[in-house]
Design a protein around this motif. Structure first.
Motif, PDB file in Angstrom:
ATOM      1  N   ARG A   1       0.796  -1.226   0.000  1.00 20.45           N
ATOM      2  CA  ARG A   1       0.000   0.000   0.000  1.00 20.45           C
ATOM      3  C   ARG A   1       0.835   1.288   0.000  1.00 20.45           C
ATOM      4  N   LEU A   2       2.006   1.226   0.545  1.00 20.68           N
ATOM      5  CA  LEU A   2       2.810   2.431   0.766  1.00 20.68           C
ATOM      6  C   LEU A   2       3.116   3.225  -0.508  1.00 20.68           C
ATOM      7  N   PRO A   3       3.521   2.596  -1.604  1.00 22.24           N
ATOM      8  CA  PRO A   3       3.858   3.401  -2.787  1.00 22.24           C
ATOM      9  C   PRO A   3       2.716   4.264  -3.323  1.00 22.24           C
ATOM     10  N   GLY A   4       1.485   3.850  -3.174  1.00 23.80           N
ATOM     11  CA  GLY A   4       0.363   4.625  -3.691  1.00 23.80           C
ATOM     12  C   GLY A   4      -0.350   5.458  -2.648  1.00 23.80           C
TER      13      GLY A   4
ATOM     14  N   LEU B   1       1.309   4.635   7.738  1.00 20.25           N
ATOM     15  CA  LEU B   1       1.778   3.328   7.284  1.00 20.25           C
ATOM     16  C   LEU B   1       3.251   3.134   7.608  1.00 20.25           C
ATOM     17  N   THR B   2       4.038   4.181   7.432  1.00 16.68           N
ATOM     18  CA  THR B   2       5.472   4.095   7.728  1.00 16.68           C
ATOM     19  C   THR B   2       5.704   3.860   9.216  1.00 16.68           C
TER      20      THR B   2
END
Length: 90
Positions: free
Chosen positions: A31-34, A43-44
């Motif tokens: 999920r993180l890249p988008g 999220l991080t």
């Protein structure tokens, strides 16, 4: 691309802590890249906690990490319950 991984809810329901953490790590990584900026921050943060827990499992320090996280959470909640904090005590 085929995804042969077990669905996240099933992994979590299985009760295996390591498998659950690894599945969560994978899901967050997906999920993180988008993610929008605000979502990416959350999220991080979660990813860092998951990585720390996985590392603790490898070193046998799991209880210390979990206890530390619980203490931090309690301190944050106490601060939120007393918005004046130490500054309000003057």
């Amino acid at each position: 691309m085929s995804d042969d991984r077990e669905p996240l809810p099933e992994v979590l329901a299985g009760g295996d802590r390591r498998a659950s953490l690894e599945a969560l790590r994978t899901e967050i990584g997906r999920r993180l890249p988008g993610a929008a900026d605000r979502e990416a921050v959350g999220l991080t943060t979660q990813l860092r906690l998951i990585l720390a827990e996985l590392e603790a499992l490898d070193t046998g320090e799991e209880a210390d990490v979990v206890d530390d996280l619980a203490k931090r959470r309690a301190a944050r909640r106490a601060g939120a319950a007393d918005p004046g904090g130490a500054a309000g005590a003057e």
